[in-house]
Scaffold this active site. Sequence first.
Site, PDB file in Angstrom:
ATOM      1  N   LEU A 100     -39.813   2.063 -26.394  1.00 42.95           N
ATOM      2  CA  LEU A 100     -40.666   2.555 -27.483  1.00 42.95           C
ATOM      3  C   LEU A 100     -41.074   1.456 -28.457  1.00 42.95           C
ATOM      4  O   LEU A 100     -42.104   1.560 -29.123  1.00 42.95           O
ATOM      5  CB  LEU A 100     -39.956   3.682 -28.238  1.00 42.95           C
ATOM      6  CG  LEU A 100     -39.806   5.000 -27.467  1.00 42.95           C
ATOM      7  CD1 LEU A 100     -38.824   5.920 -28.178  1.00 42.95           C
ATOM      8  CD2 LEU A 100     -41.161   5.682 -27.304  1.00 42.95           C
ATOM      9  N   GLY A 155     -37.897  10.662 -27.318  1.00 44.34           N
ATOM     10  CA  GLY A 155     -37.361   9.307 -27.181  1.00 44.34           C
ATOM     11  C   GLY A 155     -36.770   8.762 -28.470  1.00 44.34           C
ATOM     12  O   GLY A 155     -37.025   9.265 -29.565  1.00 44.34           O
ATOM     13  N   TYR A 202     -30.101   7.817 -39.163  1.00 48.04           N
ATOM     14  CA  TYR A 202     -30.757   8.606 -38.106  1.00 48.04           C
ATOM     15  C   TYR A 202     -31.600   9.739 -38.724  1.00 48.04           C
ATOM     16  O   TYR A 202     -32.765   9.924 -38.371  1.00 48.04           O
ATOM     17  CB  TYR A 202     -29.666   9.146 -37.176  1.00 48.04           C
ATOM     18  CG  TYR A 202     -30.093  10.269 -36.281  1.00 48.04           C
ATOM     19  CD1 TYR A 202     -31.012  10.066 -35.262  1.00 48.04           C
ATOM     20  CD2 TYR A 202     -29.551  11.554 -36.436  1.00 48.04           C
ATOM     21  CE1 TYR A 202     -31.389  11.117 -34.427  1.00 48.04           C
ATOM     22  CE2 TYR A 202     -29.917  12.590 -35.613  1.00 48.04           C
ATOM     23  CZ  TYR A 202     -30.845  12.369 -34.616  1.00 48.04           C
ATOM     24  OH  TYR A 202     -31.222  13.404 -33.797  1.00 48.04           O
TER      25      TYR A 202
END
Length: 270
Positions: free
Chosen positions: A50, A70, A134
């Site tokens: 990516l 992804g 995250y």
Amino acid sequence: MERCLITGAAGGIGTRLRRLLRGVYPHLRLSDRVPPPDLAADEEFVAADLADAAAVERAVAGMQGIIHLGGLSTECPWEEILPANIIGTYNLFEAARRAGVERVVFASSNHVVGFYPRRRRISAEAIPRPDSRYGVSKAFGEALGAFYADKFGLGVLAIRIGNVADAPVDERRLSIWVKPEDLVQLLRIGLEHPDLHFEVVYGVSANARGWWDNETAFRLGYRPTGEAENLSAAALAAQAKLPPDPIGDRLQGGSFCSLEFTGDPERIKA
Ligand code: 15L
């Protein structure tokens, strides 16, 4: 919707979804850094990191819809989150715009709102309270989705996914569990709903202990069939074996909140 790409196709959710989506879209292309080990002869796979914009463009070429799973799916050092989830998600949306893709379904996460207390019921309008780098990266992805919808007319659905599994594995997951088939319903809404600009929904089944108001998803036609409470005995038995987590046990993000925590619990308000 005929030509769809799944990024992160070799990951945990990707592996489940690609089985459940088989036959739904005539041309389903899979992408990841490495091919899924059980790639079938009739499945198309395009390798792409990516962080590599040119590789992402190749993966996206000719597609009408994208399910973007992804990137990293848990807390990691910033040096790893940055290329995979920040630069990678930017590359994905930018490639989608350039290729004239119609829809992007972005796999966001409950960790965008992990620092809300469990006793607070929140809707998809709740402002981000990420519990991890995250979670911050997923909030960034949601913001990118809104930007690409408003600025460039892409249709985007961001799904704040709870926990995808065959069954809830502890007390927290009794609130946020999503049956894989219910998640497929949401993905299909994101790709096929005739009137979608930008929406955020929760990827959660019809759980009695749920703490999210999923009105936006219901308005778009979501009718979840999973109910975590029917599977609660095993989840509660597993919970009883876990050590108490004084921070995580009262917050929606659980252990993602307690990890590295040096804040003031009293100031995390309801
Ligand atoms: C997530 O966002 C993760 O991708 C998954 O691995 C689980 O940790 C899940 O959240 C969860 O909160 O249970």
